[in-house]
Every structure is written in C-alpha cells, then in structure tokens.
Design a protein around this motif. Sequence first.
Motif, PDB file in Angstrom:
ATOM      1  N   LYS A  70      -2.193  -2.648  -0.557  1.00 37.97           N
ATOM      2  CA  LYS A  70      -2.822  -3.375  -1.544  1.00 37.97           C
ATOM      3  C   LYS A  70      -4.492  -3.227  -1.417  1.00 37.97           C
ATOM      4  O   LYS A  70      -4.732  -3.152  -0.030  1.00 37.97           O
ATOM      5  CB  LYS A  70      -2.466  -4.779  -1.237  1.00 37.97           C
ATOM      6  N   SER A  71      -5.211  -3.327  -2.290  1.00 37.65           N
ATOM      7  CA  SER A  71      -6.647  -3.090  -2.185  1.00 37.65           C
ATOM      8  C   SER A  71      -7.291  -4.295  -1.466  1.00 37.65           C
ATOM      9  O   SER A  71      -6.258  -5.303  -1.417  1.00 37.65           O
ATOM     10  CB  SER A  71      -7.432  -2.791  -3.608  1.00 37.65           C
ATOM     11  N   ARG A  72      -8.350  -4.312  -0.877  1.00 40.07           N
ATOM     12  CA  ARG A  72      -9.282  -5.052  -0.194  1.00 40.07           C
ATOM     13  C   ARG A  72      -9.214  -6.185  -0.674  1.00 40.07           C
ATOM     14  O   ARG A  72      -8.750  -7.041  -0.463  1.00 40.07           O
ATOM     15  CB  ARG A  72     -10.133  -4.392   0.272  1.00 40.07           C
ATOM     16  N   GLU A  73      -9.924  -5.978  -2.478  1.00 39.23           N
ATOM     17  CA  GLU A  73      -9.837  -7.696  -3.122  1.00 39.23           C
ATOM     18  C   GLU A  73      -8.403  -8.302  -3.242  1.00 39.23           C
ATOM     19  O   GLU A  73      -8.433  -9.784  -2.650  1.00 39.23           O
ATOM     20  CB  GLU A  73     -10.647  -7.199  -4.269  1.00 39.23           C
ATOM     21  N   SER A  74      -7.975  -7.576  -2.905  1.00 38.46           N
ATOM     22  CA  SER A  74      -5.980  -8.175  -3.493  1.00 38.46           C
ATOM     23  C   SER A  74      -5.286  -8.207  -2.496  1.00 38.46           C
ATOM     24  O   SER A  74      -5.013  -9.917  -1.955  1.00 38.46           O
ATOM     25  CB  SER A  74      -4.779  -7.476  -4.602  1.00 38.46           C
ATOM     26  N   ARG A  75      -5.447  -7.967  -1.137  1.00 36.50           N
ATOM     27  CA  ARG A  75      -5.681  -8.548   0.653  1.00 36.50           C
ATOM     28  C   ARG A  75      -6.457  -9.696   0.851  1.00 36.50           C
ATOM     29  O   ARG A  75      -5.789 -10.802   0.970  1.00 36.50           O
ATOM     30  CB  ARG A  75      -5.820  -7.249   1.236  1.00 36.50           C
ATOM     31  N   ALA A  76      -7.498  -9.872  -0.192  1.00 35.48           N
ATOM     32  CA  ALA A  76      -8.524 -10.943   0.870  1.00 35.48           C
ATOM     33  C   ALA A  76      -7.643 -12.221  -0.071  1.00 35.48           C
ATOM     34  O   ALA A  76      -7.857 -13.413   0.723  1.00 35.48           O
ATOM     35  CB  ALA A  76      -9.877 -10.723   0.073  1.00 35.48           C
ATOM     36  N   GLU A  77      -7.583 -11.742  -0.948  1.00 35.27           N
ATOM     37  CA  GLU A  77      -7.174 -12.829  -1.643  1.00 35.27           C
ATOM     38  C   GLU A  77      -5.773 -13.556  -1.947  1.00 35.27           C
ATOM     39  O   GLU A  77      -5.456 -14.487  -1.598  1.00 35.27           O
ATOM     40  CB  GLU A  77      -6.408 -12.469  -3.707  1.00 35.27           C
ATOM     41  N   SER A  78      -4.581 -13.428  -1.636  1.00 36.61           N
ATOM     42  CA  SER A  78      -3.463 -12.563  -0.833  1.00 36.61           C
ATOM     43  C   SER A  78      -3.309 -13.404   0.745  1.00 36.61           C
ATOM     44  O   SER A  78      -4.006 -14.117   1.506  1.00 36.61           O
ATOM     45  CB  SER A  78      -2.715 -11.626  -0.256  1.00 36.61           C
ATOM     46  N   ARG A  79      -2.622 -14.755   0.809  1.00 35.49           N
ATOM     47  CA  ARG A  79      -2.296 -15.349   2.157  1.00 35.49           C
ATOM     48  C   ARG A  79      -1.275 -14.562   2.647  1.00 35.49           C
ATOM     49  O   ARG A  79      -1.107 -14.690   3.780  1.00 35.49           O
ATOM     50  CB  ARG A  79      -1.505 -16.831   2.386  1.00 35.49           C
TER      51      ARG A  79
END
Length: 428
Positions: free
Chosen positions: A239-248
């Motif tokens: 996962k990209s950093r952006e989507s990792r940040a959004e994911s719980r």
Amino acid sequence: MTITTADNIAVFDQYVIPNYTRYPITLVRGEGSHVWDAEGNRYLDLFPGWGCNILGYCPPGVVRAIQEQVSRLIHVPNTWYTEAQGEFARLLHTHGFGKAFFCNSGAEAVEGAIKLARLATPENRYKIITFHNSFHGRTLGALTATAQPKYHAGLGPLVAGFSYAPFNDLDAVESLVDDETCGILIEPIQGEGGVNIAADDFLAGLRQLADEHGLMLIFDEVQTGMGRTGTWFAYQQWKSRESRAESREPEFGVDRKSLALDSGLSSLDSVCPDIMTLAKGLAGGVACGALIAKDEVATALKPGTHASTFGGNPLAMAAGIATVRMIEEDDLLTNCTEMSDRFAGHIAELAEELSIIEEVRIRGMMIGIDLAIPATPAVKKCMDRGVLVNATHDTVVRLLPAINITAEQVDEGMAVISDVLREMAAEA
Ligand SMILES: *Cc1c(COP(=O)(O)O)cnc(C)c1O
C-alpha cells in the motif's frame, strides 16, 4: 526420440558447454505439475521450469494458442504491426499499468530498464541503486545490478554507476542517492536471494524517495509477476503511504483474498513503480520478456534508442495472451492464494515439530523454508522420492509451484518434503 540418460550425458559431455550443474535426469514430457524422464519415472515438480512454467507443463490453452499461431506467422520484425503484440500489451496494461516493450528474457528486460532509467532522467544522471542478495540476470548490466559478489567474480570491470544497499534499509538507500542517481531497482520479493519479502512500508518509502529526488523506481517482477504471488503483480500488495495513512488496518492493509479476486481495485492505492520488468512466467513457458513503463516515462524510449529482433514475436505474444486468459478464466489468482494458505498450514505444522526450520517466507506460490542447516541435501532426497524442489542461498528450500497446482498435489508434495526434513533433522 528416446535416448537413455547415460547416452545423453555422453553427448552433452562432448558437445554442450558445461556451464550448468545438471541432475542426471533427461526430461521428455510434462503435464501440469508432473514431468516424466526418459526412464519413465514421474515427478511432482514444485519448481517447474525455474518459475517459467507458471501454469505447469504444457498448459492446454497455451498449447492451443501456439499451435494456431505457428502455422500463420512465427516471426515478423518490429518494422510491422501484428495484432497479437498490441493485444498482449493491452492485457498487461489492464491488469497492471503503462505501456510495454517486448524482449525475450529477464536479463534483457532489466537491460532495457537500466537504459530507460538513464534516458528518462537528465543527461548527467546514470547511477542506479540495487540491493544486497538481489538477482537481475547475467548480462553485464543486469549482472552489475545483481549485488552478489559470487556472480561478479572474474568478470570485471563491470558497468559503472551501481551501488548497493541492504534490503529493507531505507536510510541506507537515502544515503546513496546523489545528483547523478537516476534510479532504484528492486525485486519486491527477492527470489534467488532466498524469498525475502520487502517490509510493508519499504516500497512506499522508496516511492517517496524516488519522487523527492526525481528517480525512476524500477520493480523487477521477472519472478514475482503474472500471478505468482496471488495478485497479477506483486507491487499491488504494497500500500502507498497515502492509503496506509487512511487505513486503520495496522500493516498488510488489504485483505489478500479480496485482492486476489480483484487486484484492479487496489492499483490506485498501491506502490506503483515507474518501470517494471517481466519474464519467466510471462508467456506460460515460452521465451518472452517485457519492460512496462508509465506513459510519461515510456516516451523516452524513442525510435532508435532500443530494440530486440525477436522481441514481441507473434508466437510468444500468442502464448502470452493465452497465459493471461487462462489465469482469468480459471480464476488462478484465487487458486494461488488458497494453495498458498494450504502450503503455509502444512509448513507451520512442520515448523512446530522441527527446530531446524528457522523461518518460513511465503507469498502466493513463492515459498522459502529457511533452515538452520544447509538446504542442498533436500533437493536430492526429494528427487529420489519423486518430488522436485530447489535450494537457494545455502539454507533455503525454495518452491515456485505452478499457480494451478491442486490441493492433492500440495498435500502429496508436502508429505515428501516433511519426511525429508524430518530425516535431515535426525541426521543433523
Ligand atoms: C530469473 C530472473 C532474472 C533473469 O531472467 P533471465 O530470463 O534468466 O535472463 C532477472 N530478475 C529476476 C528477479 C529473476 O528472477
């Protein structure tokens, strides 16, 4: 033609350059995960075609496609258009990204990637960072990229501009970047190096570093591509950093099963490289390599900058299209993931029992069982019991089973491997 193995070895001794260590077996026929030798013995092959036979031996759809193509056109050069080359490129785009350049092997794809990284960045930039225990092929550029001293011995001077970082060490990579760096080349999962899986945040970290410094991020998916790891391409699982940040979800954020069912969904959120190399399983066992590049990068490969006479020939393209179709129609990404869990279950049980198993690294049909003792004896012992496996990096028993392997074959193969490892543990 039937020849005994003894007679065949005599012919090889006289006429074939002895650069390979070969087992004294002459293979004559294969079907799925099984292969037969000249003496009529059958083997269950858990390492078919060194990873090239991703659908096993002679997959029916690929055989049919080759048979249909071979009587119409075998080879035409790239001065002409063929329907097959466009269609295969379209399919790879659909399941991945970008545009394709076709060649014939992994090393050739890596050479193309090195050239493209240099061409797509400002003229003073030529340096590429690769990783310890990597494997990128045997031609001089790919060999220099391969950061393993044993492969370099006696072959210098090598190609200028390569430097090497420890796998999974982002700070080390950053410290190697300078004004002349044009790219970072990495296998998301190192194959030959022992099935080493990039840490969850590592590829995203490299992506960010590449963006900050204007570098080409190159993923060598020669071994991990084409469904090998349960998604069309391995990068789709990071996962990209952006989507990792959004994911719980804490780490391996996406449910692998749903990824396997629809890897397209994840490509938006995954760590997409600028350039990707493919070969091995790409055309179901027919020689074929490819370089995939994002549209804006691909334009740097202008007419005259690069070519491959056999690249993209209709026979390989027909085989490639058929390989994609079989993976789609037989839902083989799902099978890959399910069989991976089945292998993992067997191996976890065995690891409970045997302390010689130090670590198990598995993603899809890419399996490494790391032992506390040398792994090489396992190859011969399994072979004597009719199962073919590989050993790499001294201590790792490595499997690259066909992604259409059946549950019965997994159980049968693991029964033999378990017996062999028990025997080795008793002897150790
Ligand atoms: C096998 C391999 C190569 C080299 O491919 P060839 O077809 O042997 O030239 C390059 N990169 C990776 C990751 C590989 O596994």
